[in-house]
Write an enzyme that holds these catalytic residues in place. Structure first.
Site, PDB file in Angstrom:
ATOM      1  N   TYR A 162       4.978   7.130  -9.088  1.00  0.00           N
ATOM      2  CA  TYR A 162       5.210   5.724  -8.713  1.00  0.00           C
ATOM      3  C   TYR A 162       6.226   5.015  -9.605  1.00  0.00           C
ATOM      4  CZ  TYR A 162       1.064   6.628  -5.917  1.00  0.00           C
ATOM      5  OH  TYR A 162       0.190   7.165  -5.016  1.00  0.00           O
ATOM      6  N   PRO A 173      -5.072  -1.476  -3.089  1.00  0.00           N
ATOM      7  CA  PRO A 173      -5.717  -0.981  -4.295  1.00  0.00           C
ATOM      8  C   PRO A 173      -4.807  -0.151  -5.197  1.00  0.00           C
ATOM      9  CG  PRO A 173      -6.587   0.105  -2.344  1.00  0.00           C
ATOM     10  CD  PRO A 173      -5.760  -1.043  -1.864  1.00  0.00           C
ATOM     11  N   ASN A 174      -4.963  -0.402  -6.476  1.00  0.00           N
ATOM     12  CA  ASN A 174      -4.294   0.344  -7.560  1.00  0.00           C
ATOM     13  C   ASN A 174      -2.811   0.023  -7.717  1.00  0.00           C
ATOM     14  OD1 ASN A 174      -6.641   1.887  -8.380  1.00  0.00           O
ATOM     15  ND2 ASN A 174      -6.446   2.902  -6.395  1.00  0.00           N
ATOM     16  N   ARG A 231       3.222  14.818   0.323  1.00  0.00           N
ATOM     17  CA  ARG A 231       2.129  14.918  -0.653  1.00  0.00           C
ATOM     18  C   ARG A 231       0.898  15.552   0.012  1.00  0.00           C
ATOM     19  NH1 ARG A 231       1.381   9.374  -3.534  1.00  0.00           N
ATOM     20  NH2 ARG A 231       0.124  10.691  -4.902  1.00  0.00           N
ATOM     21  N   ALA A 236      -4.336   3.496  -0.672  1.00  0.00           N
ATOM     22  CA  ALA A 236      -5.136   4.552  -0.035  1.00  0.00           C
ATOM     23  C   ALA A 236      -5.826   4.075   1.241  1.00  0.00           C
ATOM     24  CB  ALA A 236      -6.164   5.098  -1.025  1.00  0.00           C
ATOM     25  N   HIS A 291       5.496   2.529   1.609  1.00  0.00           N
ATOM     26  CA  HIS A 291       4.909   3.393   0.589  1.00  0.00           C
ATOM     27  C   HIS A 291       5.990   3.746  -0.423  1.00  0.00           C
ATOM     28  CE1 HIS A 291       1.270   3.633   2.797  1.00  0.00           C
ATOM     29  NE2 HIS A 291       1.965   3.881   3.885  1.00  0.00           N
ATOM     30  N   ARG A 344      -0.263   3.975 -13.637  1.00  0.00           N
ATOM     31  CA  ARG A 344      -0.768   5.088 -12.834  1.00  0.00           C
ATOM     32  C   ARG A 344       0.362   6.075 -12.516  1.00  0.00           C
ATOM     33  NH1 ARG A 344      -1.148   3.374  -6.464  1.00  0.00           N
ATOM     34  NH2 ARG A 344      -2.439   5.220  -6.435  1.00  0.00           N
ATOM     35  N   ASN A 391       1.717  -2.699   1.646  1.00  0.00           N
ATOM     36  CA  ASN A 391       1.431  -1.372   1.108  1.00  0.00           C
ATOM     37  C   ASN A 391      -0.087  -1.310   0.967  1.00  0.00           C
ATOM     38  OD1 ASN A 391       1.013   0.962  -0.261  1.00  0.00           O
ATOM     39  ND2 ASN A 391       2.661   0.656  -1.755  1.00  0.00           N
ATOM     40  N   GLU A 427       5.080  -1.471   7.139  1.00  0.00           N
ATOM     41  CA  GLU A 427       4.288  -0.751   6.132  1.00  0.00           C
ATOM     42  C   GLU A 427       5.249  -0.080   5.150  1.00  0.00           C
ATOM     43  OE1 GLU A 427       0.790   1.467   7.463  1.00  0.00           O
ATOM     44  OE2 GLU A 427       1.682   3.247   6.545  1.00  0.00           O
TER      45      GLU A 427
END
Ligand code: DQA
Length: 142
Positions: free
Chosen positions: A22, A9-10, A107, A77, A100, A17, A74, A98
Site C-alpha cells: 500500500y 477498514p484499515n 493478489r 476488505a 483499490h 500496514r 475504497n 470504486e
C-alpha cells in the site's frame, strides 16, 4: 460539485500496514493530496473513514440528503463480501467509483471478487494513491 471520498477498514493505517503493497505514505498524506486536488480542480471535498460497516452505510445514506454529486469509495476488505454496502450504494443514484490502491486482481483469489462494484459506475485498481485522483476525474468528467 460535491465529491465524497469514503475509505473503509484499515485505510487509516496507510503507511503502517503492509507498505510493500500500500506504499509508505500515510492516511494524512492521502487527505492532503485530496484537498490539494479539490483546490486545483475546484470541487467541494468531503472525506470519511471508518472501520465499521454500519458507519459506512450511514455515511452513504447521508450523502443522499446532502445532495453529494459523486462518491469515490475504497471499501477495503468489505469490497469482497459486504452485500449491505452494495445495497447502500445501489440505493443512491449519484456517480460512484470504486478504487483499490493495490491490484486486487493479482493478489489472493478472495480479492478478485468485488460485490460492491456492480453498484458502482466504474473502478480504478492498482494505481496506488494516484488512483483516488483518477476516480475523482471519472466523476468530474460526467
Ligand atoms: C484494498 C484491497 C482490499 O483487498 C484490502 O482488503 C484493503 C485495501 C486496496 O485499496 O487495495 O483493505 O481495498
Amino acid at each position: 460539485m460535491k465529491i465524497l471520498v469514503i475509505n473503509g477498514p484499515n485505510l487509516n493505517f496507510l503507511g503502517i500496514r503492509e507498505p510493500d503493497i500500500y506504499g509508505k505514505q500515510d492516511y494524512k498524506f492521502l487527505l492532503s493530496m485530496l484537498e490539494d486536488y479539490a483546490k486545483e480542480k475546484n470541487f467541494e471535498l468531503e472525506t470519511f473513514q471508518s472501520n465499521h460497516e454500519g458507519a459506512i452505510i450511514d455515511r452513504i445514506q447521508q450523502a443522499y440528503f446532502e445532495k453529494v454529486d459523486g462518491i469515490v469509495i475504497n471499501p477495503g476488505a468489505y469490497t469482497h463480501y459486504s452485500y449491505a454496502i452494495h445495497d447502500a450504494l445501489a440505493s443512491v443514484s449519484m456517480k460512484k467509483i470504486e478504487i483499490h490502491i493495490s491490484n486486487v486482481n493479482e493478489r489472493e483469489s478472495f480479492r478478485h471478487i468485488s460485490v460492491t462494484l456492480p453498484a458502482c459506475d466504474g473502478q480504478v485498481v492498482g494505481q496506488g494513491l494516484k488512483g483516488y485522483l483518477l476516480a475523482i476525474d471519472m466523476i468530474l468528467e460526467q
